[in-house]
Design an enzyme around this catalytic site. Structure first.
Site, PDB file in Angstrom:
ATOM      1  CG  LEU A   1      -1.820  -1.273   1.274  1.00 24.23           C
ATOM      2  CD1 LEU A   1      -2.334  -1.544   2.679  1.00 24.23           C
ATOM      3  CD2 LEU A   1      -2.969  -1.110   0.293  1.00 24.23           C
ATOM      4  N   PRO A   2       0.284   2.418  -0.370  1.00 25.54           N
ATOM      5  CG  PRO A   2      -0.997   3.923  -1.621  1.00 25.54           C
ATOM      6  CD  PRO A   2      -1.101   2.644  -0.830  1.00 25.54           C
TER       7      PRO A   2
ATOM      8  CB  THR B   1       8.082   2.402   1.765  1.00 26.73           C
ATOM      9  OG1 THR B   1       8.697   1.491   0.870  1.00 26.73           O
ATOM     10  CG2 THR B   1       9.142   3.196   2.505  1.00 26.73           C
TER      11      THR B   1
ATOM     12  CE  LYS C   1      11.801   1.433  -0.075  1.00 29.26           C
ATOM     13  NZ  LYS C   1      12.430   1.218  -1.367  1.00 29.26           N
TER      14      LYS C   1
ATOM     15  CE  LYS D   1       5.795   6.500   0.824  1.00 29.28           C
ATOM     16  NZ  LYS D   1       5.741   5.053   0.838  1.00 29.28           N
TER      17      LYS D   1
HETATM   18  P1  NAD Z   1       0.571   2.419  -5.993  1.00 26.61           P
HETATM   19  O1  NAD Z   1      -0.104   3.651  -5.515  1.00 26.61           O
HETATM   20  O2  NAD Z   1       0.748   2.209  -7.467  1.00 26.61           O
HETATM   21  O3  NAD Z   1      -0.229   1.118  -5.425  1.00 26.61           O
HETATM   22  C1  NAD Z   1      -0.792   1.069  -4.155  1.00 26.61           C
HETATM   23  C2  NAD Z   1      -2.206   0.497  -4.285  1.00 26.61           C
HETATM   24  O4  NAD Z   1      -2.804   0.425  -2.978  1.00 26.61           O
HETATM   25  C3  NAD Z   1      -3.147   1.362  -5.147  1.00 26.61           C
HETATM   26  O5  NAD Z   1      -3.659   0.589  -6.211  1.00 26.61           O
HETATM   27  C4  NAD Z   1      -4.226   1.806  -4.162  1.00 26.61           C
HETATM   28  O6  NAD Z   1      -5.507   1.908  -4.761  1.00 26.61           O
HETATM   29  C5  NAD Z   1      -4.191   0.695  -3.139  1.00 26.61           C
HETATM   30  N1  NAD Z   1      -4.791   1.021  -1.848  1.00 26.61           N
HETATM   31  C6  NAD Z   1      -4.678   2.170  -1.116  1.00 26.61           C
HETATM   32  N2  NAD Z   1      -5.346   2.069   0.041  1.00 26.61           N
HETATM   33  C7  NAD Z   1      -5.898   0.832   0.066  1.00 26.61           C
HETATM   34  C8  NAD Z   1      -6.686   0.117   1.011  1.00 26.61           C
HETATM   35  N3  NAD Z   1      -7.041   0.672   2.184  1.00 26.61           N
HETATM   36  N4  NAD Z   1      -7.072  -1.145   0.705  1.00 26.61           N
HETATM   37  C9  NAD Z   1      -6.724  -1.716  -0.477  1.00 26.61           C
HETATM   38  N5  NAD Z   1      -5.962  -1.092  -1.407  1.00 26.61           N
HETATM   39  C10 NAD Z   1      -5.559   0.165  -1.141  1.00 26.61           C
HETATM   40  O7  NAD Z   1       1.974   2.354  -5.244  1.00 26.61           O
HETATM   41  P2  NAD Z   1       3.234   1.397  -5.578  1.00 26.61           P
HETATM   42  O8  NAD Z   1       4.177   2.120  -6.480  1.00 26.61           O
HETATM   43  O9  NAD Z   1       2.745   0.034  -5.940  1.00 26.61           O
HETATM   44  O10 NAD Z   1       3.929   1.389  -4.144  1.00 26.61           O
HETATM   45  C11 NAD Z   1       3.419   0.623  -3.063  1.00 26.61           C
HETATM   46  C12 NAD Z   1       4.408   0.721  -1.896  1.00 26.61           C
HETATM   47  O11 NAD Z   1       5.667   0.193  -2.307  1.00 26.61           O
HETATM   48  C13 NAD Z   1       4.659   2.164  -1.439  1.00 26.61           C
HETATM   49  O12 NAD Z   1       4.799   2.196  -0.045  1.00 26.61           O
HETATM   50  C14 NAD Z   1       5.971   2.511  -2.123  1.00 26.61           C
HETATM   51  O13 NAD Z   1       6.679   3.510  -1.396  1.00 26.61           O
HETATM   52  C15 NAD Z   1       6.677   1.171  -2.127  1.00 26.61           C
HETATM   53  N6  NAD Z   1       7.659   0.971  -3.198  1.00 26.61           N
HETATM   54  C16 NAD Z   1       7.361   1.308  -4.497  1.00 26.61           C
HETATM   55  C17 NAD Z   1       8.325   1.112  -5.504  1.00 26.61           C
HETATM   56  C18 NAD Z   1       8.064   1.494  -6.942  1.00 26.61           C
HETATM   57  O14 NAD Z   1       9.026   1.493  -7.733  1.00 26.61           O
HETATM   58  N7  NAD Z   1       6.840   1.787  -7.345  1.00 26.61           N
HETATM   59  C19 NAD Z   1       9.572   0.557  -5.170  1.00 26.61           C
HETATM   60  C20 NAD Z   1       9.819   0.189  -3.853  1.00 26.61           C
HETATM   61  C21 NAD Z   1       8.853   0.404  -2.880  1.00 26.61           C
END
Ligand code: NAD
Length: 300
Positions: free
Chosen positions: A64-65, A95, A170, A245
């Site tokens: 999740l975000p 994260t 992280k 963030k």
């Molecule tokens: P994203 O926003 O694309 O995906 C997160 C998903 O969570 C979204 O589809 C959103 O609708 C969903 N969501 C939010 N609240 C929710 C809830 N209460 N119940 C169910 N679903 C819910 O983000 P992402 O890029 O996939 O990143 C996710 C996490 O991973 C973040 O914490 C980010 O910092 C970390 N991260 C991302 C990357 C990257 O390259 N994208 C790399 C490493 C770590």
């Protein structure tokens, strides 16, 4: 194993695809229909809530975000702790603030549920290849229980310490990567101003002391690195808002610890400003686009 996967966005989708590839069954849930559709297209079953996904699964993964989303998904109405059976294990791979991880872990413990934090690094390319770096915080037995599932997602699984420690590792890593992204963009804008070919500068830096993973994999200048988001108009990838963030998490941890920090807040503000100008949902390498030189008529 039947795995509940909650949060099927940019990272969640390729990660759950690897679980399916390795023979696990996945029950997915996301609050956004388009994200849930993406998971279903990849072969996951659809759940109507986080509670339902947790109820029918042997293990729950969340991606999740940020902290409030994780707290809502675990502790909120129709959340994971509402549906999950006692004794089950939850793995949060988002994260978030280490303190939020500990709060959720405690709420889970009070309901007889185990929780570990296992944030990842490597971005979408490594999520697709199943070669993420995974830094884990939690009880050693829980970490060992989760390890075979984590091994479907990552190549390096490192147990850092108790719950919350994965998040600490992280946010420290992303402090470095976030600062590097701004530094690389500044450097390439300066080189460009002098008329130096960015491809040649890339060759130089990659063999020199300024080399960084961010330049090698997420090069901000379009056309230089195969899979870089810059080549697809900075589609994420890793959103500017998410990197802002993460730098914010590092900065507030530093404040609580009374550690002086200078470059992390500066990098965070650059990304925030890029977000204010409409670039928050683009990949964070878009900061290069944002850091354009001002008019040559401007006094220096
Ligand atoms: P994203 O926003 O694309 O995906 C997160 C998903 O969570 C979204 O589809 C959103 O609708 C969903 N969501 C939010 N609240 C929710 C809830 N209460 N119940 C169910 N679903 C819910 O983000 P992402 O890029 O996939 O990143 C996710 C996490 O991973 C973040 O914490 C980010 O910092 C970390 N991260 C991302 C990357 C990257 O390259 N994208 C790399 C490493 C770590």
């Amino acid at each position: 194993m039947k795995i509940g996967f909650i949060g099927t966005g940019t990272m969640g989708q390729p990660m759950l695809a690897n679980l399916l590839k390795k023979g696990h069954a996945v029950v997915a849930y996301d609050v956004v229909q388009a994200a849930l559709e993406g998971a279903v297209k990849r072969g996951a079953a659809r759940a109507g809530s986080a509670a339902e996904a947790a109820r029918v699964s042997e293990l729950v993964i969340t991606m999740l975000p940020s902290s409030p989303h994780v707290e809502a998904a675990y502790l909120g109405a129709a959340g994971i702790l509402e549906g999950i059976a006692r004794g089950r294990l939850c793995v949060d791979m988002s994260t978030i603030d280490p303190a939020a991880s500990r709060r959720v872990a405690e709420a889970a413990r009070n309901r007889g549920v185990r929780f570990i934090d296992a944030p990842v690094s490597g971005g979408v390319p490594r999520a697709e290849d199943g070669t993420l770096a995974i830094m884990v915080g939690g009880d050693a037995r829980d970490v060992e229980e989760a390890r075979p599932v984590l091994a479907c997602l990552g190549a390096n699984i490192i147990h850092v310490g108790p719950v919350g420690s994965g998040e600490v590792a992280k946010i420290c890593n992303n402090l470095i990567a976030g600062v590097a992204a701004v530094a690389v963009s500044e450097a390439f804008r300066i080189a460009e101003g002098f008329g130096v070919d960015p491809k040649i500068l890339t060759d130089v830096v990659s063999k020199s002391s300024g080399n960084t993973w961010v330049m090698e994999h997420m090069h901000p200048v379009p056309g230089l690195v195969g899979k870089a988001p810059a080549n697809r108009d900075y589609a994420p990838g890793f959103m500017t808002d998410l990197m802002a963030k993460d730098l914010g998490l590092a900065v507030s941890a530093a404040r609580d610890l009374r550690v002086p920090v200078f470059v992390a807040p500066a990098a965070q503000q650059v990304l925030r400003l890029a977000s204010s100008h409409g670039l928050g949902r683009k990949d964070f390498s878009v900061v290069y686009e944002f850091l354009k030189p001002s008019s040559s008529q401007a006094p220096v």
